[in-house]
Design a protein around this motif. Sequence first.
Motif, mmCIF file in Angstrom:
data_model
loop_
_atom_site.group_PDB
_atom_site.id
_atom_site.type_symbol
_atom_site.label_atom_id
_atom_site.label_comp_id
_atom_site.label_asym_id
_atom_site.label_seq_id
_atom_site.Cartn_x
_atom_site.Cartn_y
_atom_site.Cartn_z
ATOM 1 N N ALA A 73 0.842 -1.201 0.000
ATOM 2 C CA ALA A 73 0.000 0.000 0.000
ATOM 3 C C ALA A 73 0.872 1.244 0.000
ATOM 4 O O ALA A 73 1.892 1.296 0.691
ATOM 5 C CB ALA A 73 -0.919 0.003 1.216
ATOM 6 N N GLN A 77 -2.262 6.123 0.136
ATOM 7 C CA GLN A 77 -3.406 5.291 0.495
ATOM 8 C C GLN A 77 -3.541 5.182 2.015
ATOM 9 O O GLN A 77 -4.631 5.359 2.565
ATOM 10 C CB GLN A 77 -3.259 3.881 -0.102
ATOM 11 N N ILE A 78 -2.437 4.920 2.692
ATOM 12 C CA ILE A 78 -2.464 4.749 4.138
ATOM 13 C C ILE A 78 -2.869 6.052 4.828
ATOM 14 O O ILE A 78 -3.654 6.037 5.782
ATOM 15 C CB ILE A 78 -1.104 4.229 4.646
ATOM 16 N N TRP A 81 -6.643 6.407 4.505
ATOM 17 C CA TRP A 81 -7.351 5.465 5.379
ATOM 18 C C TRP A 81 -7.313 5.938 6.825
ATOM 19 O O TRP A 81 -8.327 5.919 7.513
ATOM 20 C CB TRP A 81 -6.741 4.072 5.286
ATOM 21 N N VAL A 114 -3.702 -4.868 -1.549
ATOM 22 C CA VAL A 114 -3.998 -3.575 -0.920
ATOM 23 C C VAL A 114 -5.132 -3.680 0.087
ATOM 24 O O VAL A 114 -5.050 -3.121 1.194
ATOM 25 C CB VAL A 114 -4.289 -2.492 -1.983
ATOM 26 N N ASP A 115 -6.197 -4.395 -0.238
ATOM 27 C CA ASP A 115 -7.336 -4.492 0.682
ATOM 28 C C ASP A 115 -6.950 -5.154 1.999
ATOM 29 O O ASP A 115 -7.490 -4.802 3.053
ATOM 30 C CB ASP A 115 -8.500 -5.245 0.036
ATOM 31 N N ARG A 118 -5.362 -2.456 4.060
ATOM 32 C CA ARG A 118 -6.407 -1.525 4.507
ATOM 33 C C ARG A 118 -7.125 -2.084 5.731
ATOM 34 O O ARG A 118 -7.370 -1.375 6.708
ATOM 35 C CB ARG A 118 -7.416 -1.239 3.386
ATOM 36 N N GLU A 122 -7.390 -0.419 9.444
ATOM 37 C CA GLU A 122 -8.681 -0.164 10.070
ATOM 38 C C GLU A 122 -8.785 -0.822 11.445
ATOM 39 O O GLU A 122 -9.538 -0.343 12.306
ATOM 40 C CB GLU A 122 -9.816 -0.627 9.157
#
Length: 128
Positions: A73, A77-78, A81, A114-115, A118, A122
């Motif tokens: 990632a 992106q991070i 998020w 990537v997911d 993520r 989270e």
Amino acid sequence: MLVDGVERFADRNREATTGDATRHPEFEIARWSVTHLTPDERAAATVYTSGEHCPMCAAAHAWVGLGRIVYVASAKQITVWRAGLGGTPSPVAALPISAVAPYLAVEGPVEGLVDEVRVLIERQRPSR
């Protein structure tokens, strides 16, 4: 970190347990490699990481002459998020590795994973 297809070093974040914001595994890899690898082995190494190196770690990676970086990632992106979770912004800009160390070989993001990163982000408690 792999050298000639063999894992030579693995680590994890220690920021939360030590209170030391510089205890990134990518920085530890750079330190370890200077003591345990020749310059040629460092140049031939590939560092795999879930998140793109921060500027501190990208600079350390370049200064010690480590080879290719593969990350899942991106820093951007991070950052998005974590902001979405209400976290406090980082005191350091989320620059791409290439902006800090333009001569490093870099691959990422790895879209198929990537997911998974993520979801890990989270699960962390946002810092406030």
